[in-house]
Each structure stands twice: as C-alpha cells, then as structure tokens.
Motif scaffolding. Structure first.
Motif, PDB file in Angstrom:
ATOM      1  N   GLU A 119      20.194  15.597   4.333  1.00  0.00           N
ATOM      2  CA  GLU A 119      19.673  15.307   3.285  1.00  0.00           C
ATOM      3  C   GLU A 119      18.154  14.577   3.298  1.00  0.00           C
ATOM      4  OE1 GLU A 119      20.965  14.521  -0.961  1.00  0.00           O
ATOM      5  OE2 GLU A 119      22.308  15.960  -0.349  1.00  0.00           O
ATOM      6  N   GLU A 120      18.860  12.961   3.901  1.00  0.00           N
ATOM      7  CA  GLU A 120      18.073  11.911   4.647  1.00  0.00           C
ATOM      8  C   GLU A 120      16.919  12.364   5.207  1.00  0.00           C
ATOM      9  OE1 GLU A 120      20.624   9.039   5.833  1.00  0.00           O
ATOM     10  OE2 GLU A 120      20.970   8.758   3.942  1.00  0.00           O
ATOM     11  N   LEU A 121      17.178  13.347   6.340  1.00  0.00           N
ATOM     12  CA  LEU A 121      15.888  13.868   6.990  1.00  0.00           C
ATOM     13  C   LEU A 121      15.053  14.338   5.910  1.00  0.00           C
ATOM     14  CD1 LEU A 121      17.850  13.702  10.713  1.00  0.00           C
ATOM     15  CD2 LEU A 121      16.104  12.443   9.654  1.00  0.00           C
ATOM     16  N   ASP A 122      15.471  15.497   5.557  1.00  0.00           N
ATOM     17  CA  ASP A 122      15.278  16.509   4.634  1.00  0.00           C
ATOM     18  C   ASP A 122      14.025  16.137   3.485  1.00  0.00           C
ATOM     19  OD1 ASP A 122      16.120  18.298   6.185  1.00  0.00           O
ATOM     20  OD2 ASP A 122      17.730  19.217   5.088  1.00  0.00           O
ATOM     21  N   SER A 123      14.403  15.106   3.333  1.00  0.00           N
ATOM     22  CA  SER A 123      13.594  13.963   2.657  1.00  0.00           C
ATOM     23  C   SER A 123      12.273  13.097   2.940  1.00  0.00           C
ATOM     24  CB  SER A 123      14.259  13.010   1.251  1.00  0.00           C
ATOM     25  OG  SER A 123      14.914  12.109   2.004  1.00  0.00           O
ATOM     26  N   LEU A 124      12.533  13.229   3.989  1.00  0.00           N
ATOM     27  CA  LEU A 124      11.484  12.085   4.814  1.00  0.00           C
ATOM     28  C   LEU A 124      10.119  12.815   4.947  1.00  0.00           C
ATOM     29  CD1 LEU A 124      11.267   9.606   7.017  1.00  0.00           C
ATOM     30  CD2 LEU A 124      11.811  10.982   8.784  1.00  0.00           C
ATOM     31  N   ASP A 125       9.613  13.933   4.967  1.00  0.00           N
ATOM     32  CA  ASP A 125       7.988  14.460   4.956  1.00  0.00           C
ATOM     33  C   ASP A 125       8.017  14.059   3.716  1.00  0.00           C
ATOM     34  OD1 ASP A 125       8.533  15.527   7.981  1.00  0.00           O
ATOM     35  OD2 ASP A 125       9.250  17.319   7.190  1.00  0.00           O
ATOM     36  N   GLU A 126       9.153  14.542   2.819  1.00  0.00           N
ATOM     37  CA  GLU A 126       8.268  14.341   1.702  1.00  0.00           C
ATOM     38  C   GLU A 126       7.735  12.450   1.117  1.00  0.00           C
ATOM     39  OE1 GLU A 126      10.234  14.457  -3.557  1.00  0.00           O
ATOM     40  OE2 GLU A 126      10.527  16.276  -1.237  1.00  0.00           O
ATOM     41  N   ARG A 127       8.657  11.869   1.619  1.00  0.00           N
ATOM     42  CA  ARG A 127       8.631  10.650   1.796  1.00  0.00           C
ATOM     43  C   ARG A 127       7.756   9.575   1.926  1.00  0.00           C
ATOM     44  NH1 ARG A 127      14.118   7.446   3.028  1.00  0.00           N
ATOM     45  NH2 ARG A 127      12.974   5.853   2.284  1.00  0.00           N
ATOM     46  N   ARG A 128       7.414  10.340   3.292  1.00  0.00           N
ATOM     47  CA  ARG A 128       5.497  10.030   4.132  1.00  0.00           C
ATOM     48  C   ARG A 128       4.698  10.880   3.630  1.00  0.00           C
ATOM     49  NH1 ARG A 128       8.333  11.955  10.362  1.00  0.00           N
ATOM     50  NH2 ARG A 128       9.505   9.754  10.342  1.00  0.00           N
ATOM     51  N   LEU A 129       4.871  11.408   3.023  1.00  0.00           N
ATOM     52  CA  LEU A 129       3.599  12.293   2.396  1.00  0.00           C
ATOM     53  C   LEU A 129       3.118  11.410   0.906  1.00  0.00           C
ATOM     54  CD1 LEU A 129       1.462  14.371   2.296  1.00  0.00           C
ATOM     55  CD2 LEU A 129       3.170  15.928   0.282  1.00  0.00           C
TER      56      LEU A 129
ATOM     57  N   PRO B 142       0.966  -1.453  -0.001  1.00  0.00           N
ATOM     58  CA  PRO B 142      -0.200   0.032   0.007  1.00  0.00           C
ATOM     59  C   PRO B 142       0.942   1.066   0.320  1.00  0.00           C
ATOM     60  CG  PRO B 142      -0.599  -1.556   1.567  1.00  0.00           C
ATOM     61  CD  PRO B 142       0.579  -1.561   1.275  1.00  0.00           C
ATOM     62  N   THR B 143       2.081   1.619   0.508  1.00  0.00           N
ATOM     63  CA  THR B 143       2.789   2.106   0.552  1.00  0.00           C
ATOM     64  C   THR B 143       3.626   2.312  -0.428  1.00  0.00           C
ATOM     65  OG1 THR B 143       3.839   1.726   2.793  1.00  0.00           O
ATOM     66  CG2 THR B 143       1.500   2.648   2.913  1.00  0.00           C
ATOM     67  N   HIS B 144       3.996   1.768  -0.625  1.00  0.00           N
ATOM     68  CA  HIS B 144       5.361   1.229  -1.638  1.00  0.00           C
ATOM     69  C   HIS B 144       6.196   1.433  -1.032  1.00  0.00           C
ATOM     70  CE1 HIS B 144       3.345   0.307  -5.201  1.00  0.00           C
ATOM     71  NE2 HIS B 144       2.510   1.269  -4.702  1.00  0.00           N
ATOM     72  N   SER B 145       6.898   0.921   0.295  1.00  0.00           N
ATOM     73  CA  SER B 145       7.890   1.628   1.481  1.00  0.00           C
ATOM     74  C   SER B 145       8.356   0.292   2.052  1.00  0.00           C
ATOM     75  CB  SER B 145       7.632   2.898   1.553  1.00  0.00           C
ATOM     76  OG  SER B 145       6.645   2.963   2.559  1.00  0.00           O
ATOM     77  N   ILE B 146       8.984   0.530   3.391  1.00  0.00           N
ATOM     78  CA  ILE B 146       9.452   0.086   3.983  1.00  0.00           C
ATOM     79  C   ILE B 146       9.018   0.662   5.260  1.00  0.00           C
ATOM     80  CG2 ILE B 146      11.513  -1.370   5.334  1.00  0.00           C
ATOM     81  CD1 ILE B 146      12.191  -2.219   2.713  1.00  0.00           C
ATOM     82  N   PRO B 147       8.332   0.250   6.529  1.00  0.00           N
ATOM     83  CA  PRO B 147       7.361   1.111   7.671  1.00  0.00           C
ATOM     84  C   PRO B 147       8.772   1.611   8.264  1.00  0.00           C
ATOM     85  CG  PRO B 147       6.454  -1.348   7.499  1.00  0.00           C
ATOM     86  CD  PRO B 147       7.275  -1.012   6.332  1.00  0.00           C
TER      87      PRO B 147
ATOM     88  N   GLY C  89      13.907   7.777   7.691  1.00  0.00           N
ATOM     89  CA  GLY C  89      14.651   8.489   6.813  1.00  0.00           C
ATOM     90  C   GLY C  89      15.550   7.408   6.143  1.00  0.00           C
ATOM     91  N   VAL C  90      16.039   6.664   6.341  1.00  0.00           N
ATOM     92  CA  VAL C  90      17.562   5.147   5.590  1.00  0.00           C
ATOM     93  C   VAL C  90      17.106   4.101   5.917  1.00  0.00           C
ATOM     94  CG1 VAL C  90      19.002   7.021   6.725  1.00  0.00           C
ATOM     95  CG2 VAL C  90      18.237   5.261   8.057  1.00  0.00           C
ATOM     96  N   GLU C  91      17.191   3.694   4.443  1.00  0.00           N
ATOM     97  CA  GLU C  91      17.176   2.049   4.093  1.00  0.00           C
ATOM     98  C   GLU C  91      17.414   1.261   5.891  1.00  0.00           C
ATOM     99  OE1 GLU C  91      15.150   0.719   2.572  1.00  0.00           O
ATOM    100  OE2 GLU C  91      14.897   2.723   1.360  1.00  0.00           O
ATOM    101  N   VAL C  92      16.936   0.724   6.037  1.00  0.00           N
ATOM    102  CA  VAL C  92      17.734  -0.554   7.225  1.00  0.00           C
ATOM    103  C   VAL C  92      18.616  -1.170   6.809  1.00  0.00           C
ATOM    104  CG1 VAL C  92      16.183  -2.288   6.538  1.00  0.00           C
ATOM    105  CG2 VAL C  92      16.599  -2.429   8.527  1.00  0.00           C
ATOM    106  N   MET C  93      19.690  -1.331   8.075  1.00  0.00           N
ATOM    107  CA  MET C  93      20.568  -1.818   7.574  1.00  0.00           C
ATOM    108  C   MET C  93      20.534  -3.044   8.556  1.00  0.00           C
ATOM    109  SD  MET C  93      24.386  -0.974   8.424  1.00  0.00           S
ATOM    110  CE  MET C  93      24.446   0.686   7.562  1.00  0.00           C
ATOM    111  N   LEU C  94      20.564  -4.486   7.349  1.00  0.00           N
ATOM    112  CA  LEU C  94      20.816  -5.469   8.180  1.00  0.00           C
ATOM    113  C   LEU C  94      21.650  -6.314   8.585  1.00  0.00           C
ATOM    114  CD1 LEU C  94      18.544  -7.678   4.837  1.00  0.00           C
ATOM    115  CD2 LEU C  94      17.490  -6.489   6.938  1.00  0.00           C
ATOM    116  N   PRO C  95      21.520  -7.073   9.641  1.00  0.00           N
ATOM    117  CA  PRO C  95      22.128  -8.229  10.697  1.00  0.00           C
ATOM    118  C   PRO C  95      23.599  -8.351   9.395  1.00  0.00           C
ATOM    119  CG  PRO C  95      20.265  -8.100  11.973  1.00  0.00           C
ATOM    120  CD  PRO C  95      20.248  -7.477  10.088  1.00  0.00           C
ATOM    121  N   LEU C  96      22.993  -8.944   8.708  1.00  0.00           N
ATOM    122  CA  LEU C  96      24.277 -10.120   7.405  1.00  0.00           C
ATOM    123  C   LEU C  96      24.956  -9.059   7.112  1.00  0.00           C
ATOM    124  CD1 LEU C  96      24.716 -12.600   6.339  1.00  0.00           C
ATOM    125  CD2 LEU C  96      22.878 -12.058   4.415  1.00  0.00           C
ATOM    126  N   GLU C  97      24.119  -7.340   7.132  1.00  0.00           N
ATOM    127  CA  GLU C  97      25.299  -6.515   6.173  1.00  0.00           C
ATOM    128  C   GLU C  97      26.417  -6.105   7.248  1.00  0.00           C
ATOM    129  OE1 GLU C  97      22.955  -3.650   3.220  1.00  0.00           O
ATOM    130  OE2 GLU C  97      21.906  -3.647   4.903  1.00  0.00           O
TER     131      GLU C  97
END
Length: 159
Positions: free
Chosen positions: A59-69, A15-20, A26-34
């Motif tokens: 810059e990532e945090l500034d784009s966070l509101d846009e990603r949430r919207l 539904p959101t086309h993203s990861i919670p 504001g950043v992609e998750v870093m998996l333990p395997l990585e």
C-alpha cells in the motif's frame, strides 16, 4: 561525508514539502535513535507478522507514485514563484543598432585591493549588430569589434 548525505536526505525540503528519502523509498526514514530507544513506530512494526506487514508495504509503494507526482507539482509551483519574484526585480534593457553603451569590465572581481576608484565599466561602444537572444555585437571608438556579449552586462551611455 556520509553524515552530510544522511542529513540532506532526511531533512524536510520546502519546495517539495517532503523528505527526499521518503520520495525514493516510499516510507519515512527510521532514525538510528529510534532503533536504540524503542518508539511506537518500531513497536508496531516489529509486532506485525510477515503476512500482516506485506500488504501495508504494498500500500505504501502504491501511494509512492502519487506522492512523487504531488512533490513534482509542488516543486513546479515553487519554481514559478521564485522566477516571478526574480523577474520583478530584473528588467532586460533592449538596445538598437547605433546606440551608445557601456560594458561591465571583465573579469568581475569582488575583492579588489588598492584599486577602489578604478572604473567598473568599459566603453563607450556603439551597437553594430543585435541578435535575437539578447546578445549584441559592438564596436569601440577605434573600430575594434567586441562581442557578442549578453545584454545584461550592458548599460546605456549618456554622453
């Protein structure tokens, strides 16, 4: 329990086309395997100094509101599509005062044993009052008042 929450928070949602996780932090998750096996992302991130990393993080945090919207808009579109699909199959019957109807027997038990041919509907009833929200007050043949009951649990009775 923690593993289940981690799996939910780090998996892609249609539904959101993203990861919670990404919508919260504001950043992609870093998996333990990585962390264990050196990846390109880890190498780039660790190669940066504090001064170089700070503007990138801002810059990532500034784009966070846009990603949430964007995620909110996608979710609203998804919900609209789902409700349209549901409403195609569902049609609300409307009844008038003095119509004869049947009411679904309650409680609705899906796993009955030994009562296979027991009727699923009670009645007939006669509509006594019609409410604006799709509810009805009924009277049975003995004059006992029943309801209010939602119209989706009723069907027309044909004598």
């Amino acid at each position: 329990m923690n593993e289940a929450l981690w799996a939910y928070r780090t998996s892609y949602r249609t539904p959101t086309h993203s990861i919670p996780y990404a919508l919260v932090y504001g950043v992609e998750v870093m998996l333990p395997l990585e962390r264990q096996i050196a990846s390109l992302r880890i190498a780039i991130q660790e190669g940066l100094t504090q001064e170089e990393n700070a503007p990138l993080r801002l810059e990532e945090l500034d784009s966070l509101d846009e990603r949430r919207l964007d995620a909110q808009q996608r979710l609203e579109c998804y919900q609209s599509r789902i409700s349209k699909s549901y409403n195609k199959k569902f049609h609300q019957c409307s009844f008038q005062v003095s119509d004869m109807i049947l009411s679904i027997r309650r409680p609705i038990i899906t796993h009955k044993k030994g009562k296979k041919f027991e009727p699923k509907w009670d009645g007939p009833y006669v509509i006594q009052e019609v409410y604006t929200n799709g509810s009805y007050k009924m009277v049975d043949q003995d004059g006992v008042r029943v309801g209010p009951i939602n119209g989706r649990y009723l069907k027309r009775y044909y004598p």
